[in-house]
Design an enzyme around this catalytic site. Structure first.
Site, mmCIF file in Angstrom:
data_model
loop_
_atom_site.group_PDB
_atom_site.id
_atom_site.type_symbol
_atom_site.label_atom_id
_atom_site.label_comp_id
_atom_site.label_asym_id
_atom_site.label_seq_id
_atom_site.Cartn_x
_atom_site.Cartn_y
_atom_site.Cartn_z
ATOM 1 C CG PHE A 260 2.657 1.415 -0.358
ATOM 2 C CD1 PHE A 260 1.550 1.055 -1.101
ATOM 3 C CD2 PHE A 260 2.461 1.824 0.956
ATOM 4 C CE1 PHE A 260 0.270 1.101 -0.568
ATOM 5 C CE2 PHE A 260 1.194 1.871 1.507
ATOM 6 C CZ PHE A 260 0.091 1.503 0.743
ATOM 7 C CB CYS A 271 -8.070 4.254 -3.674
ATOM 8 S SG CYS A 271 -9.357 4.295 -2.415
ATOM 9 C CE LYS A 274 -12.512 6.240 -6.786
ATOM 10 N NZ LYS A 274 -12.270 7.663 -6.465
#
Length: 454
Positions: A260, A271, A274
């Site tokens: 990431f 995902c 929110k």
């Protein structure tokens, strides 16, 4: 074991199919008759690699069934998974109405002991609300509250690799209470997940609230890494550094790792947006601001406009008469999920400036058409400036530039000679850094990446 899955969406379908694959008898419930009709006719309402084949295999074996019958679903499973949606409310908090409604339905129909499993992504304290709803329904029928025990078992599935993630999980998190009913539930969950722990123990047992917070903490951490790298990439553009070299330099540190750390056009999907918002809202309800997460959200929203800013810098703010090819609509590859997809923002901004967009995505175009109809509800003329084609190369015909938004594998090694022939100008705006700037320069392509010397 007999298992019921309440909610046949993304999480419910993957959970149900994978548990059936391990020999369990699984009943999947959904209140949407159209969805159940699709599933019973051999279709799958979402795109997820390997899921359709797994569902077909287990339906044929009699281990997986789909229905709208609430009473039958409650009667079936000793373990009842609640895997319904928790969409963001207007204030950013998770909307729990579907979770509580599912709990009440279970309470209204159960007659024997059940383990109720919160599989939906829910804020801390939801298990208490689920337990209260079921207990109220049981008491209305003069049944003891001890018949049910509520467990938190959050999902950690990556869209596009969900089946693999479920079958070979990094970890399984199970939150139970230290009560007789909670201990019985823990034993049931241990049996259910035993096949996934054959080679080594992957399960982490904890209290319910810690399990609920673990899910949000995991997604918030990943979202933070993405926004952090996007901030650095934007700085790299300003100072003349190469974010790819920086990524390799910091990712090689074992304390950081490479996961990431890829800059791009911002995160999307069902995902991260929110969950970051819901976690921040939960903190505010307890009198605390999570300043890092507030910044993560702000950075992500800004990042969705970075490609448009690069296009403006190159061509000016007035894009009337210009055509842009756009590769990639889904928020990430190997899914058709368009929720919070950066492509939606980019398309709207280009159209707002007068441009025409010709888009291609290997999977997400049907869902994208539905989402863009909603996005352009107040601007039907603007929608006419957007079209979609089945062939990525056909999208390039007569376009002034190519804009890459999603890193599908099919986009990684195109025939650049054909790309240059079809484009009016050999210009690429690469929102996922798929190509090397030096290689593009040698080909005679004007290249704009994220944090890569431009």
């Amino acid at each position: 074991m007999k298992v019921t899955i309440v909610g046949s969406g993304y999480v419910g379908l993957v959970t149900g199919a994978c548990l059936a694959e391990q020999g369990n008898n699984v009943f999947c419930l959904d209140l949407d008759p159209k969805k159940i009709e699709i599933l019973n006719s051999g279709g799958v309402p979402i795109y997820e690699p390997g899921l359709k084949e797994m569902i077909e295999r287990n339906r044929a074996a009699g281990r997986l069934q789909f229905s709208t019958d609430i009473a039958a679903s409650v009667a079936h499973g000793d373990v009842q998974f609640i895997a319904v949606g928790t969409p963001p409310d207007e204030d950013g908090s998770a909307d729990l109405q579907y979770v509580v409604a599912a709990a009440r339905n279970i309470g209204r129909h159960m007659t024997t002991a059940k383990v109720i499993v919160d599989k939906s992504t829910v804020p801390v304290g939801t298990a208490d609300k689920v337990s209260a709803a079921i207990t109220e329904e049981l008491e209305n029928r003069n049944l003891p509250a001890e018949l049910c025990s509520v467990v938190s078992n959050p999902e950690f599935l990556k869209e596009g690799a969900a089946v693999e993630d479920f079958m070979r999980p990094d970890r399984i998190v199970i939150g139970t209470e230290n009560t007789p009913a909670g201990l019985r539930a823990k034993d049931q969950m241990r049996k259910l997940y035993a096949p996934f722990n054959r080679h080594h123990e992957r399960t982490y047992y904890m209290d319910v609230k810690s399990a609920e917070l673990t899910k949000y903490a995991a997604n918030a951490m990943l979202a933070t890494r993405i926004s952090f790298m996007n901030e650095l990439a934007n700085l790299a553009d300003l100072v003349g550094a190469d974010i790819e070299a920086v990524r390799q330099g910091i990712g090689s540190d074992s304390r950081i790792g490479f996961g990431f750390l890829y800059p791009g056009t911002g995160y999307g999907g069902s995902c991260f947006p929110k969950d970051v918002s819901a976690l921040s809202k939960t903190a505010k309800e307890h009198g605390r601001d999570l300043k890092i997460l507030d910044a993560v959200e702000a950075v992500n929203e800004i990042q969705k406009y970075v490609l448009v800013e690069k296009i403006e810098k190159r061509f000016g703010k007035d894009l009337k008469g210009m055509k842009f090819a756009l590769w990639g609509l889904a928020f990430k590859p190997n899914t058709d999920d368009m929720r919070e997809a950066p492509s939606r923002v980019i398309i709207q901004e280009l159209v707002k400036r007068g441009a025409t967009v010709i888009a291609h995505d290997p999977v997400a175009m049907p869902e994208a058409k539905h989402c863009l109809d909603l996005d352009f509800q107040g601007n039907p003329d603007g929608l006419k400036q957007v079209s979609m084609v089945e062939d990525p190369m056909a999208a390039l015909d007569g376009c002034d530039a190519l804009v890459i938004v999603t890193e599908w594998k099919a986009f990684r090694s195109p025939d650049f000679d054909v790309v240059m022939q079809k484009l009016v100008r050999p210009v690429i705006f690469d929102g996922r850094n798929l190509y090397e700037p030096q290689a593009m320069q040698e080909l005679g392509i004007e290249y704009y990446g994220i944090g890569r010397h431009n």
